[in-house]
Every structure is written in C-alpha cells, then in structure tokens.
Scaffold this active site. Structure first.
Site, PDB file in Angstrom:
ATOM      1  N   MET A 119       0.595  -1.279   0.301  1.00 27.19           N
ATOM      2  CA  MET A 119      -0.544  -0.031  -0.385  1.00 27.19           C
ATOM      3  C   MET A 119       1.067   1.314   0.027  1.00 27.19           C
ATOM      4  O   MET A 119       0.424   2.361   0.497  1.00 27.19           O
ATOM      5  CB  MET A 119      -0.837   0.362   0.999  1.00 27.19           C
ATOM      6  CG  MET A 119      -1.369  -0.559   1.072  1.00 27.19           C
ATOM      7  SD  MET A 119      -3.628  -0.452   1.484  1.00 27.19           S
ATOM      8  CE  MET A 119      -2.824  -0.610   4.050  1.00 27.19           C
ATOM      9  N   SER A 172       6.273   0.053  10.085  1.00 26.65           N
ATOM     10  CA  SER A 172       4.769   0.318   9.744  1.00 26.65           C
ATOM     11  C   SER A 172       4.943   1.451   9.020  1.00 26.65           C
ATOM     12  O   SER A 172       5.144   2.941   9.668  1.00 26.65           O
ATOM     13  CB  SER A 172       4.251   0.180  10.923  1.00 26.65           C
ATOM     14  OG  SER A 172       3.025   0.395  10.541  1.00 26.65           O
ATOM     15  N   GLY A 200      10.784  -2.325   6.080  1.00 28.43           N
ATOM     16  CA  GLY A 200      10.214  -3.461   5.843  1.00 28.43           C
ATOM     17  C   GLY A 200       9.478  -3.917   4.138  1.00 28.43           C
ATOM     18  O   GLY A 200      10.381  -4.634   4.071  1.00 28.43           O
ATOM     19  N   HIS A 201       9.353  -2.904   3.049  1.00 28.20           N
ATOM     20  CA  HIS A 201       8.852  -2.699   1.573  1.00 28.20           C
ATOM     21  C   HIS A 201       9.967  -3.210   1.112  1.00 28.20           C
ATOM     22  O   HIS A 201       9.825  -4.151   0.473  1.00 28.20           O
ATOM     23  CB  HIS A 201       8.367  -1.950   1.693  1.00 28.20           C
ATOM     24  CG  HIS A 201       6.599  -1.732   1.676  1.00 28.20           C
ATOM     25  ND1 HIS A 201       6.748   0.056   3.032  1.00 28.20           N
ATOM     26  CD2 HIS A 201       5.421  -1.836   2.268  1.00 28.20           C
ATOM     27  CE1 HIS A 201       5.356  -0.112   3.705  1.00 28.20           C
ATOM     28  NE2 HIS A 201       4.160  -1.271   2.970  1.00 28.20           N
TER      29      HIS A 201
HETATM   30  P1  AMP Z   1       1.289  -2.520   3.678  1.00 26.38           P
HETATM   31  O1  AMP Z   1       2.380  -1.583   2.485  1.00 26.38           O
HETATM   32  O2  AMP Z   1       1.388  -2.611   4.616  1.00 26.38           O
HETATM   33  O3  AMP Z   1       0.479  -2.921   3.078  1.00 26.38           O
HETATM   34  O4  AMP Z   1       3.195  -4.041   3.340  1.00 26.38           O
HETATM   35  C1  AMP Z   1       2.721  -4.591   1.992  1.00 26.38           C
HETATM   36  C2  AMP Z   1       3.101  -6.036   3.119  1.00 26.38           C
HETATM   37  O5  AMP Z   1       4.973  -5.202   3.458  1.00 26.38           O
HETATM   38  C3  AMP Z   1       3.039  -6.231   3.682  1.00 26.38           C
HETATM   39  O6  AMP Z   1       3.292  -7.939   2.927  1.00 26.38           O
HETATM   40  C4  AMP Z   1       3.571  -6.110   5.020  1.00 26.38           C
HETATM   41  O7  AMP Z   1       3.292  -7.597   6.131  1.00 26.38           O
HETATM   42  C5  AMP Z   1       4.548  -5.865   4.141  1.00 26.38           C
HETATM   43  N1  AMP Z   1       5.568  -5.249   5.986  1.00 26.38           N
HETATM   44  C6  AMP Z   1       5.060  -4.225   6.275  1.00 26.38           C
HETATM   45  N2  AMP Z   1       5.873  -3.931   7.901  1.00 26.38           N
HETATM   46  C7  AMP Z   1       6.829  -4.620   7.742  1.00 26.38           C
HETATM   47  C8  AMP Z   1       8.217  -5.285   8.000  1.00 26.38           C
HETATM   48  N3  AMP Z   1       8.308  -3.817   9.692  1.00 26.38           N
HETATM   49  N4  AMP Z   1       8.687  -5.915   8.044  1.00 26.38           N
HETATM   50  C9  AMP Z   1       8.385  -6.944   7.253  1.00 26.38           C
HETATM   51  N5  AMP Z   1       7.564  -6.656   6.204  1.00 26.38           N
HETATM   52  C10 AMP Z   1       6.331  -5.819   6.405  1.00 26.38           C
END
Ligand code: AMP
Length: 283
Positions: free
Chosen positions: A30, A186, A36-37
């Site tokens: 998103m 996050s 993380g991403h």
């Molecule tokens: P999001 O943009 O928040 O939907 O996250 C996209 C992807 O990145 C999802 O698979 C999340 O689980 C992963 N993600 C988000 N935060 C982290 C993190 N701190 N460590 C590893 N993966 C993450």
C-alpha cells in the site's frame, strides 16, 4: 522501472517476460515504503527475473472509522525507492481500475479471520485483503508473492486462499524489519509523536519479555502472556488484544506445545499498531 496504471499494460509486460521464460515475483503493498517493504523487494529481486511491485491503498480493507483518508501517500518517493531496489514494474492503479462499476465478488476466508485483527477490525478487513490479493495474482500471475511476517495473520489468510482456490503461486513470508530500538517498521509509525514513538517500543519489549519466559521453559500460556502484559502496563498501554495462538491454525493455546504466534495490537498515540513474535515450541 515502468510505472503502469492499467491491467492490460501489466498483463502485456508480464506476458512478454514469460515469453522469454522469465520468472515473475510480486510484492503487494500500500506504499509509504520503509525498510520492511524494501526487504521484500530485495528478496523478490534476488529470486526472480521480473519484479512487479503493486502500490494500491486498497479501500475495501479499511473500516469506516479507520485511516483510509489519512493513510500516507507519496508515489514519487515510493517510485524512487522501488527503482533503487531494481524493481521492474510499479503497478499503481486507480481504485476504479481495480473496482470498476458493478464489481460484486468477495473472497471470505472463514475461521482464520474470526480472531485477532479479524475480530478487532471486523471481518471485512480480511475480505478486502483476500479479494485484492486474489485479483493481483490474477493480473500478474506471479511465480512467487512476497509478504511480511509483520502481518502474520494476513500471511495465513493468503496461504489459505492459495490452497483453497488452487492458485499457482508460491507465498514467501519475510521476517519483520525493526527500527534500532525494536519497533516494527510500519507506514503508520508516521502518526506517532515523540512521546507515542517512545511508548511504542513497549510492544516489542513486551513480546521479547514473553519470549524470554518461554525460552526459559515456561509452557503455560497465561504465565507467558503475563510477562508481556506487565511490560505493556508499565508503559501505560492497554492492548486491543494480546494473545497466544497456534502459529498455523490460530486456535487458542493454553500450553505452548507447537509453534505459537504471540500477537499484540494496541492504540499508541494516534496510531493503531500491531506486532508479533513466533514462539518456537522446541526452544
Ligand atoms: P503494507 O504496505 O503495509 O500493506 O505492507 C506491504 C507488505 O509489506 C506486507 O506484506 C507487509 O506485511 C510487509 N511489511 C510491512 N511492514 C513490514 C516490516 N516491518 N517488516 C517486514 N515486512 C513488512
């Protein structure tokens, strides 16, 4: 890197790559990228010939009182970061591309979505996730899709969709990336002011405390959870949930005999944060 907006453009690009027998990795996101991403993109880059990252703030996975409007968006910054990781295609569609008029299908995974974030945010959250991820798999048809263990329940839900609907994609879960002080990265951490940012470190410290108790041989779930609860209470955090559940079925556990997911959600300042550790029964 190509930034593509439409489904036919993505299909054509992937089709061309497949014609050259290239493997395809997909990282659904998103946006508001952090390490993380980027760790998922790096993993995808290592393992595939063509790397597709989707950037779509999926409206259907947000509840009516959640932060859809406030969710951080900066496509230019995200595009630069993805390009620096060697991503080939950034798929950044409008909502109308994904949900055209008349869209009527919903994917609901029973059971797994009744607990933890499914209970806290309501069943529509994971319906939104399951439906959009299934669409992305249909659009990109990746060999492998990469998800973060940060959203542990999401990984289980996606794996179940893949299994139940016989989707031909391998799901790879990647470890949680944390700040130096342990806070799980996050996109929502930008909502934290200085005080809340300091308070937020208690989530991982609480999980660590519980994990230490487990590693020392404690098997009783209540005793393990109490160790985490104490750290949260000291930090003035009342969790939305703090639970120990079977790491693959999400059934409640009273004793840690198999791998268990210790999961927490809490409102800290202006943010709703989640975090988790997997407790190894063999530890
Ligand atoms: P999001 O943009 O928040 O939907 O996250 C996209 C992807 O990145 C999802 O698979 C999340 O689980 C992963 N993600 C988000 N935060 C982290 C993190 N701190 N460590 C590893 N993966 C993450």
């Amino acid at each position: 890197m190509n930034i593509l907006r439409t489904i036919p453009e993505v299909r054509a690009a992937v089709h061309a790559a497949r014609h050259e027998r290239k493997t395809v990795g997909l990282v659904p996101t998103m946006g508001a990228f952090h390490e993380g991403h980027l760790s998922l993109m790096r993993r995808a880059r290592e393992q595939n010939d063509l790397v597709v990252v989707s950037l779509f703030v999926n409206p259907t996975q947000f509840g009516a009182n959640e932060d859809l409007g406030a969710y951080p968006r900066d496509e230019a910054r995200d595009a630069a970061l993805a390009e620096a990781e060697g991503v080939d295609i950034l798929f950044a569609p409008a909502a109308s591309e994904i949900y055209p008029d008349g869209f009527a299908t919903n994917i609901h995974v029973a059971g797994l979505t009744d607990v933890l974030d499914g209970a806290a945010r309501g069943p529509r959250h994971f319906d939104g996730v399951a439906t959009v991820v299934t669409k992305l798999f249909g659009i990109v048809r990746p060999d492998v899709a990469y998800f973060g263990q940060k959203d542990a329940q999401q990984v289980l839900v996606v794996r179940r969709v893949v299994r139940d609907l016989d989707l031909d994609v391998r799901i790879e879960a990647c470890p949680i990336v944390r700040e130096a002080d342990g806070l799980a990265m996050s996109s929502r951490n930008v909502y934290l002011d200085a005080d809340a940012r300091a308070q937020a470190t208690a989530l991982n410290r609480a999980l660590d405390a519980a994990a230490s108790v487990c590693e020392a041989g404690e098997r009783d779930a209540d005793s393990i959870l109490s160790a985490a609860q104490r750290v949260l209470a000291e930090a003035g955090i009342t969790p939305e949930y703090l639970e120990l559940r079977d790491a693959s079925t999400l059934e409640t556990v009273t004793r840690v005999e198999n791998d268990a997911l210790l999961a927490v959600a809490a409102r800290v300042g202006a943010a709703r944060l989640i975090d988790n550790h997997t407790l190894k029964a063999s530890a």
